[in-house]
Design an enzyme around this catalytic site. Structure first.
Site, PDB file in Angstrom:
ATOM      1  N   SER A   1      74.761  56.603  59.693  1.00  0.00           N
ATOM      2  CA  SER A   1      73.479  56.095  59.545  1.00  0.00           C
ATOM      3  C   SER A   1      73.098  56.276  58.067  1.00  0.00           C
ATOM      4  CB  SER A   1      72.471  56.462  60.399  1.00  0.00           C
ATOM      5  OG  SER A   1      71.398  56.275  60.044  1.00  0.00           O
TER       6      SER A   1
ATOM      7  N   TYR B   1      68.479  63.809  64.876  1.00  0.00           N
ATOM      8  CA  TYR B   1      69.295  62.611  64.460  1.00  0.00           C
ATOM      9  C   TYR B   1      69.639  62.858  63.154  1.00  0.00           C
ATOM     10  CZ  TYR B   1      70.328  57.744  64.126  1.00  0.00           C
ATOM     11  OH  TYR B   1      71.136  56.634  63.814  1.00  0.00           O
TER      12      TYR B   1
HETATM   13  P1  NAD Z   1      73.663  50.795  71.054  1.00  0.00           P
HETATM   14  O1  NAD Z   1      72.522  51.510  71.952  1.00  0.00           O
HETATM   15  O2  NAD Z   1      73.366  49.313  71.533  1.00  0.00           O
HETATM   16  O3  NAD Z   1      74.929  51.032  71.420  1.00  0.00           O
HETATM   17  C1  NAD Z   1      75.303  52.584  71.616  1.00  0.00           C
HETATM   18  C2  NAD Z   1      76.232  52.602  72.846  1.00  0.00           C
HETATM   19  O4  NAD Z   1      76.773  54.135  72.853  1.00  0.00           O
HETATM   20  C3  NAD Z   1      75.719  52.260  73.857  1.00  0.00           C
HETATM   21  O5  NAD Z   1      76.197  51.396  74.748  1.00  0.00           O
HETATM   22  C4  NAD Z   1      75.787  53.761  74.801  1.00  0.00           C
HETATM   23  O6  NAD Z   1      75.481  53.383  76.285  1.00  0.00           O
HETATM   24  C5  NAD Z   1      76.716  54.517  74.189  1.00  0.00           C
HETATM   25  N1  NAD Z   1      76.699  55.865  74.464  1.00  0.00           N
HETATM   26  C6  NAD Z   1      75.559  56.636  74.187  1.00  0.00           C
HETATM   27  N2  NAD Z   1      75.877  57.931  74.453  1.00  0.00           N
HETATM   28  C7  NAD Z   1      77.219  58.130  74.803  1.00  0.00           C
HETATM   29  C8  NAD Z   1      78.174  59.059  75.112  1.00  0.00           C
HETATM   30  N3  NAD Z   1      77.747  60.371  75.217  1.00  0.00           N
HETATM   31  N4  NAD Z   1      79.449  58.614  75.437  1.00  0.00           N
HETATM   32  C9  NAD Z   1      79.879  57.487  75.385  1.00  0.00           C
HETATM   33  N5  NAD Z   1      78.995  56.444  74.959  1.00  0.00           N
HETATM   34  C10 NAD Z   1      77.662  56.808  74.733  1.00  0.00           C
HETATM   35  O7  NAD Z   1      73.306  50.972  69.787  1.00  0.00           O
HETATM   36  P2  NAD Z   1      73.826  50.532  68.462  1.00  0.00           P
HETATM   37  O8  NAD Z   1      72.740  50.116  67.413  1.00  0.00           O
HETATM   38  O9  NAD Z   1      74.885  49.643  68.560  1.00  0.00           O
HETATM   39  O10 NAD Z   1      74.377  52.003  67.672  1.00  0.00           O
HETATM   40  C11 NAD Z   1      75.581  52.256  67.467  1.00  0.00           C
HETATM   41  C12 NAD Z   1      75.712  53.223  66.415  1.00  0.00           C
HETATM   42  O11 NAD Z   1      75.167  52.801  65.273  1.00  0.00           O
HETATM   43  C13 NAD Z   1      74.959  54.632  66.896  1.00  0.00           C
HETATM   44  O12 NAD Z   1      75.953  55.945  66.436  1.00  0.00           O
HETATM   45  C14 NAD Z   1      73.710  54.550  66.280  1.00  0.00           C
HETATM   46  O13 NAD Z   1      73.552  56.019  65.807  1.00  0.00           O
HETATM   47  C15 NAD Z   1      74.162  53.865  64.863  1.00  0.00           C
HETATM   48  N6  NAD Z   1      73.211  53.212  64.246  1.00  0.00           N
HETATM   49  C16 NAD Z   1      72.396  52.133  64.632  1.00  0.00           C
HETATM   50  C17 NAD Z   1      71.321  51.715  63.698  1.00  0.00           C
HETATM   51  C18 NAD Z   1      70.680  50.660  64.305  1.00  0.00           C
HETATM   52  O14 NAD Z   1      69.621  50.494  63.594  1.00  0.00           O
HETATM   53  N7  NAD Z   1      71.064  49.960  65.402  1.00  0.00           N
HETATM   54  C19 NAD Z   1      71.008  52.439  62.556  1.00  0.00           C
HETATM   55  C20 NAD Z   1      71.996  53.276  62.140  1.00  0.00           C
HETATM   56  C21 NAD Z   1      73.116  53.777  62.819  1.00  0.00           C
END
Ligand code: NAD
Length: 700
Positions: free
Chosen positions: A577, A590
């Site tokens: 991130s 986080y």
């Molecule tokens: P999302 O919630 O759509 O996808 C995350 C997925 O991880 C979900 O399907 C959830 O069920 C799964 N998950 C959560 N805990 C888990 C566990 N213990 N074991 C297995 N699966 C688990 O979110 P996203 O936006 O697609 O995020 C994906 C990655 O990107 C994350 O690591 C997030 O921190 C990072 N990220 C996202 C953003 C954003 O703005 N969306 C920004 C920075 C970083």
């Protein structure tokens, strides 16, 4: 199987009411699909069908006879109308004047396009003359296991006569081509009452004057063969009975999970291969039988079979009665090398001055006593289909050895098919492989926005993808959506909590059995949380650490273990991130966990480099669309902090970015794909921000 075949009598599925309104070409397609949809009739992609139909010539307006025949490629079970080539029969007959004899038969293939009717772009196949010259309107050619069992017996001529009398003739082995077409014509002309012909070591031809009759004849002949085999084999145990125990399903999968990455590493060379495991009863019976060592080296007989399976399988040295898997794995290197040497020697013995160069000398089929069959190919569908073909070969060997003695094709004949110049030309015409063909990827958080977009990006590039997620319902939706678009072969899913080391290990074992190993890990599963430090509970802190830091560690550790076993490198991409680089208020747990991920990636890049394992980071920021993080609590907290709603937030983040653009899951997926593919072959330990520009996140 012989008795099973007898019990499974093929039933006619022909529906007169449906066929009533069909044209002759439509009836041909109907018949083809009915025949090809039953694997007891023919194997995938095997066999072809034809009809000679009167058509109006587009130039003269006159009625002309046209051969509709399955064209090059495709499968009669699933083909559509565009799968047929159409050729003028008078021109096909005129070709006889061009024929210079068997030694020159391959040149006849070059004349076939000149016979095309109706500007049909479908190329005519090598088998076209086998249909054209049979003086009957409808012809079926199929590769039924029951028929090939007779065709591959040492006394196949006598057996054919004994079973069918004058109804079905017999022709000795002859490579498919122009000469065989003339042989079939001669036989059918001289034996007008015969309904078809068995081709030794190969398959069945049947014919009739009517589409339905031809279909029914094909079924009746196969049924007759199967029933005769069942009767004649009596109650004797298949393959002379069992020689070794069959292990339990869980043990079999466990052993396959360890063997497959080890084999994959040894045979992947320049192009990575994908594996398939099959432990259906027919396979287990064969690999546990008394005759395994006798029959396996004889090789498969039907050309369709060995083009996919190579002539011989590699029998893995494993004793299920006294299992020592470590010793088996330690011996694999020598076994694979010995197979390659044998294969190269076969090429050397049989090659002619103009033969194509030696192709990949590795085995396709690996038989493991007590465990099952592993197949490897350049893509998953081919690996699966190669396994199916070997099951056909097993069925053939079982039938033949029950009633007679099985024989493979003479080596030179097999070589002449395998290294046929026409076959080589087909291979040369194959499109260039996609950039991730043969690569296997695990995407954690695969049911989420960024994970699913990444999986899709990889699938578009030809990869096989295992989705892993804790959320079973969302995982199923993501799996079904991707499998629907890219086909069920290339997508698998496993429910897994990244914080549970046993679940992580189990997911990797699943992946090894389903695809053979791993090349790409996308560690992406995540959550988001927001709270001032004084309100951050230990539970919230630990939850961030568990999922984001520990979870990334656990999935990476397991990936490294498989990478080391395979020894063919690998690529790990952490979706971290912007907050891992840039501090952000009210999100210390986080941000800290994300910073730990980034540093873990650097440490792993250092450790993996010597083994060709690259580790890189992609940092998203503010990806609202499609992301499930941006629903519920996190969204509410962020929206209320900024006094707006989801759309307002997206607009706010867009304006905050240097490039004034919204960041979408597909944008992150593109960055991840770059690090996954060979485009970034010389990059490791890097960070790519995909955040539309944020000065705080500049790396230095
Ligand atoms: P999302 O919630 O759509 O996808 C995350 C997925 O991880 C979900 O399907 C959830 O069920 C799964 N998950 C959560 N805990 C888990 C566990 N213990 N074991 C297995 N699966 C688990 O979110 P996203 O936006 O697609 O995020 C994906 C990655 O990107 C994350 O690591 C997030 O921190 C990072 N990220 C996202 C953003 C954003 O703005 N969306 C920004 C920075 C970083």
């Amino acid at each position: 199987m012989t008795t099973r075949l007898a019990a499974d009598r093929l039933q006619s599925l022909w529906d007169d009411a449906r066929a009533a309104g069909m044209s002759e070409p439509e009836k041909l397609l109907y018949r083809s699909n009915l025949l090809g949809s039953d694997k007891r009739v023919t194997n995938y992609g095997g066999g072809n069908t034809s009809a000679k139909v009167m058509e109006t010539d587009p130039l003269t307006g006159e009625q002309v006879e046209v051969l509709w025949v399955k064209g090059s490629g495709g499968d009669i079970g699933s083909m559509n109308m565009d799968g047929f080539a159409t050729l003028y029969m008078d021109k096909l007959r005129a070709l006889k004047g061009k024929y210079r004899g068997a030694a020159h038969e391959d040149e006849m293939v070059g004349y076939l396009p000149h016979c095309t009717f109706g500007l049909n772009p479908r190329a005519a196949s090598i088998d076209t003359p086998l249909h054209a010259y049979v003086p009957r309107a409808h012809v079926d050619h199929v590769h039924s296991d029951a028929i090939i069992a007779i065709a591959a017996s040492i006394n196949s001529r006598d057996l054919t006569r004994q079973i069918f009398g004058d109804e079905i003739g017999w022709l000795p082995w002859k490579k498919p081509g122009y000469e065989l077409g003339l042989w079939l014509e001669k036989f059918a002309t001289e034996n007008p009452r015969a309904k078809g012909c068995v081709l030794a070591s190969h398959g069945l031809f049947t014919w009739a004057d009517d589409a339905k009759d031809c279909y029914l004849t094909t079924l009746a002949i196969i049924n007759k063969a199967a029933e005769w085999l069942g009767r004649t084999a009596g109650g004797r145990p298949a393959f002379a009975g069992a020689a070794r125990p069959t292990l339990s399903p869980a043990e079999r999968r466990g052993i396959a999970a360890r063997l497959m990455p080890a084999i994959r590493g040894l045979i992947s060379g320049d192009r990575h291969k994908v594996g398939h495991f099959d432990d259906q009863p027919a396979v287990l019976e064969f690999v546990g039988s008394q005759m395994l060592e006798v029959l396996a080296p004889l090789g498969t007989s039907c050309p369709d079979h060995f083009l996919r399976t190579k002539i011989r399988p590699l029998v893995v040295d494993f004793d299920p009665a006294n299992p020592d898997l470590d010793a088996t794995i330690a011996g694999l290197g020598n076994a694979v090398a010995a197979y390659r040497n044998d294969y190269a020697a076969y090429h050397d013995r049989c090659k002619k001055p103009d033969s194509p160069a030696l192709r990949d000398p590795n085995a396709v089929v690996y038989l493991v006593p007590g465990v099952g069959m592993i197949t490897f190919a350049l893509d998953k569908a081919t690996a699966r289909i190669s396994g199916e073909f070997y099951v056909n070969a097993i069925n053939v060997m079982r039938g033949a050895s029950a009633v007679s003695a099985y024989q493979g094709l003479p080596e030179q004949e097999a070589f002449d098919i395998e290294y046929w110049l026409l076959e080589e030309a087909k291979l040369q015409r194959m499109p260039k492989p996609k950039s991730l063909a043969g690569r296997v990827a695990l995407v954690t958080g695969g049911a989420g926005g960024i994970g699913a977009a990444t999986a899709e990006r990889f699938l578009r590039e030809g990869a096989c993808v295992m989705l892993a997620d804790i959320d079973e319902g969302a995982l199923k939706t993501a799996h079904d959506g991707l499998a629907g678009r890219f086909g069920p072969d290339v997508v698998r899913s496993v429910q897994m909590n990244v914080t549970d080391e046993h679940q992580v290990a189990r997911a990797y074992a699943e992946m090894a059995v389903e695809f053979g190993g791993i090349d790409i890990l996308v560690s992406n599963a995540g959550i988001a949380s927001s709270a001032p430090i004084e309100d951050t509970s230990l539970a919230l802190w630990n939850r961030n650490m568990d999922i984001l830091s520990t979870g990334y560690f656990l999935v990476s550790r397991e990936a490294f273990r498989t990478f080391r076993t395979q020894g063919i490198g690998g690529s790990v991409i952490f979706v971290a991130s912007k907050n891992g680089l840039a501090a952000s208020p009210n999100a210390s747990a986080y941000c800290t966990a994300k910073a730990a991920e980034i540093h873990l990636a650097r440490c792993l890049a250092l450790e993996g480099a010597e083994g060709g394992i690259r580790v890189n980071v992609v940092n998203p920021d503010a990806v609202l669309r499609g992301s499930r993080i941006w629903e519920g609590e996190w969204l509410d907290q962020r929206a209320s902090t900024h006094g707006t709603d989801k759309e307002g937030l997206e607009e706010m983040y867009r304006k905050r970015s240097m490039l004034k653009r919204s960041v979408l899951p597909e944008d992150i997926a593109e960055g991840v794909y770059f690090f996954a593919s060979d485009l970034s072959a010389k990059s490791t330990g890097n960070i790519l921000n995909v955040d539309a520009g944020n000065v705080q996140a500049f790396t230095r």
